[in-house]
Scaffold this active site. Sequence first.
Site, PDB file in Angstrom:
ATOM      1  N   ASP A 273      63.037 -17.386  11.103  1.00 53.57           N
ATOM      2  CA  ASP A 273      61.765 -18.094  10.881  1.00 53.57           C
ATOM      3  C   ASP A 273      61.549 -18.432   9.416  1.00 53.57           C
ATOM      4  O   ASP A 273      61.233 -19.561   9.058  1.00 53.57           O
ATOM      5  CB  ASP A 273      60.580 -17.256  11.414  1.00 53.57           C
ATOM      6  CG  ASP A 273      60.598 -15.795  10.936  1.00 53.57           C
ATOM      7  OD1 ASP A 273      61.510 -15.411  10.167  1.00 53.57           O
ATOM      8  OD2 ASP A 273      59.692 -15.038  11.339  1.00 53.57           O
TER       9      ASP A 273
ATOM     10  N   ASP B  40      62.480 -15.173   2.714  1.00 52.27           N
ATOM     11  CA  ASP B  40      61.557 -14.801   1.647  1.00 52.27           C
ATOM     12  C   ASP B  40      62.403 -14.178   0.521  1.00 52.27           C
ATOM     13  O   ASP B  40      63.023 -14.913  -0.244  1.00 52.27           O
ATOM     14  CB  ASP B  40      60.530 -13.827   2.250  1.00 52.27           C
ATOM     15  CG  ASP B  40      59.399 -13.473   1.310  1.00 52.27           C
ATOM     16  OD1 ASP B  40      59.162 -14.218   0.362  1.00 52.27           O
ATOM     17  OD2 ASP B  40      58.734 -12.438   1.526  1.00 52.27           O
TER      18      ASP B  40
ATOM     19  N   PHE C 284      51.393 -16.984   1.702  1.00 47.71           N
ATOM     20  CA  PHE C 284      51.584 -16.297   2.980  1.00 47.71           C
ATOM     21  C   PHE C 284      51.243 -17.246   4.112  1.00 47.71           C
ATOM     22  O   PHE C 284      50.133 -17.770   4.194  1.00 47.71           O
ATOM     23  CB  PHE C 284      50.729 -15.028   3.062  1.00 47.71           C
ATOM     24  CG  PHE C 284      51.147 -14.161   4.204  1.00 47.71           C
ATOM     25  CD1 PHE C 284      52.217 -13.281   4.071  1.00 47.71           C
ATOM     26  CD2 PHE C 284      50.501 -14.242   5.429  1.00 47.71           C
ATOM     27  CE1 PHE C 284      52.631 -12.493   5.141  1.00 47.71           C
ATOM     28  CE2 PHE C 284      50.911 -13.459   6.506  1.00 47.71           C
ATOM     29  CZ  PHE C 284      51.977 -12.583   6.358  1.00 47.71           C
TER      30      PHE C 284
HETATM   31  P1  IMP Z   1      62.869 -11.277   3.614  1.00 47.98           P
HETATM   32  O1  IMP Z   1      63.794 -10.153   3.982  1.00 47.98           O
HETATM   33  O2  IMP Z   1      62.002 -10.926   2.441  1.00 47.98           O
HETATM   34  O3  IMP Z   1      63.569 -12.608   3.427  1.00 47.98           O
HETATM   35  O4  IMP Z   1      61.820 -11.356   4.774  1.00 47.98           O
HETATM   36  C1  IMP Z   1      61.912 -12.104   5.896  1.00 47.98           C
HETATM   37  C2  IMP Z   1      60.853 -11.665   6.874  1.00 47.98           C
HETATM   38  O5  IMP Z   1      59.594 -11.345   6.210  1.00 47.98           O
HETATM   39  C3  IMP Z   1      60.528 -12.792   7.815  1.00 47.98           C
HETATM   40  O6  IMP Z   1      61.420 -12.802   8.913  1.00 47.98           O
HETATM   41  C4  IMP Z   1      59.087 -12.497   8.179  1.00 47.98           C
HETATM   42  O7  IMP Z   1      59.037 -11.582   9.239  1.00 47.98           O
HETATM   43  C5  IMP Z   1      58.497 -11.841   6.946  1.00 47.98           C
HETATM   44  N1  IMP Z   1      57.752 -12.813   6.103  1.00 47.98           N
HETATM   45  C6  IMP Z   1      58.073 -13.229   4.867  1.00 47.98           C
HETATM   46  N2  IMP Z   1      57.165 -14.110   4.393  1.00 47.98           N
HETATM   47  C7  IMP Z   1      56.248 -14.258   5.380  1.00 47.98           C
HETATM   48  C8  IMP Z   1      55.063 -15.079   5.509  1.00 47.98           C
HETATM   49  O8  IMP Z   1      54.659 -15.860   4.611  1.00 47.98           O
HETATM   50  N3  IMP Z   1      54.384 -14.961   6.672  1.00 47.98           N
HETATM   51  C9  IMP Z   1      54.778 -14.130   7.684  1.00 47.98           C
HETATM   52  N4  IMP Z   1      55.875 -13.368   7.611  1.00 47.98           N
HETATM   53  C10 IMP Z   1      56.609 -13.427   6.465  1.00 47.98           C
END
Ligand code: IMP
Length: 199
Positions: free
Chosen positions: A115, A118, A167
């Site tokens: 999805d 981040d 967010f």
């Molecule tokens: P990463 O490991 O930091 O890349 O995180 C990825 C996960 O963090 C995604 O699959 C989401 O579940 C969650 N996430 C990161 N940013 C957002 C956001 O803006 N809204 C909702 N979920 C987020």
Amino acid sequence: MSKERKPGSPKARPGLRSNESLRVLISDARIKKRLKQLASEIRRDFPTETLHLVSVLKGSVFFLTDLARELGGEVSFDFLSVSSYGKGTDSTGEVKLIKDLDVSIEGRSVIVVEDILDTGLTLKYLLRLFEEKKPKHLRVVVLLDKLERRIAEVHADYTGFVIPNEFVVGYGLDYDERYRNLPDVCVLQLGSHGKTKPE
Ligand code: IMP
């Protein structure tokens, strides 16, 4: 031409609480249009392959099902579940596997469907896990990319939209399990000061 929803209709703002407000960042019409482009990019690279779509529960569910219908050809699905700890910039970004895949990915053409990218720590963990299992191909498609938040050195092969560091909820993404059923991707603002990053 897509039908516009009236602002404030329940469909446009499921579960909205009094201290929260939503601003549409990417409308469902733009998402649908971009999905068709992403699907044809993927099918151009893999015209005849059976594509094994692997997704992390639960945020990517709508993205996976909509993309699968645009891809055509032979497609299979599998899902896994992870939990992440301490994702701040000063963290180790530990990711733990909660539910593994149901079937082996060895020899398959795997497309990881995410999805949102981040920090990239989740994807880095997943790619390391999957590479060990010897898929024939391993590619990544993400709907949203918060490029400026990246910590891990990972990138998606196919990206829907690069978005700012805010967010977002909707189209599968949640805040405390709410807003997943919002059709558009929206920026969630908390309180009266326009704070956009829930703790
Ligand atoms: P990463 O490991 O930091 O890349 O995180 C990825 C996960 O963090 C995604 O699959 C989401 O579940 C969650 N996430 C990161 N940013 C957002 C956001 O803006 N809204 C909702 N979920 C987020």
